[in-house]
Design a protein around this motif. Structure first.
Motif: not given
Length: 139
Positions: A20-26, A58-61, A103-108, A110-116
């Motif tokens: 769920g990461v946009k190109q701008d955010a990356l 690394n940017a996508l963690k 993998y699902l735990d990692k996605i969750i 990363l989603h929290k990190e994306k929100e931050a």
């Protein structure tokens, strides 16, 4: 069965989209010399320098192996087949596999990190607007 692609740019795009990461955010995570257009151009490349791939990972963690070994068909199978999920079958192939649960735990996570990240971006935008307003008042 579909043939697995070795197009690294496409794999970066798929991993980015799944997270769920946009190109701008990356682009923001990659640094000041990056923008949405440059990320788009990167995703169009079949081959990517290993150092740049590591930077993107690394940017996508995620470990770079997640990108290198990403297989859309296996991801689909994990999410569409409950038995596969329950027995923790692997999403990607290779030596550094993630079990479905991990993998699902990692996605969750990363989603929290994306929100931050988005919250930090909004705060920076608000601060920049406030600075511009102060500058305009001083003129």
């Amino acid at each position: 069965m579909a043939q697995q692609t070795t197009h690294l740019g496409e794999k970066i795009k798929r991993v980015r989209e799944m997270m769920g990461v946009k190109q701008d955010a990356l682009a923001i995570e990659l640094g000041d010399d990056w923008n949405q257009k440059k990320v788009s151009m990167l995703e169009a490349k079949a081959e990517i320098d290993p150092a740049l791939l590591e930077q993107v990972a690394n940017a996508l963690k995620v470990p770079k192996e997640v990108i290198e070994n990403f297989d859309t068909e296996k991801v689909f199978n994990v999410f569409s087949n409950h038995n596969t999920y329950n027995d923790a079958s692997f999403i990607v192939n290779g030596t550094n596999n993630y079990a479905a649960n991990d993998y699902l735990d990692k996605i969750i996570e990363l989603h929290k990190e994306k929100e931050a990240l988005f919250e930090r971006m909004l705060k920076e935008k608000d601060e920049m607007i406030a600075r511009l307003e102060r500058m305009m008042e001083n003129k």
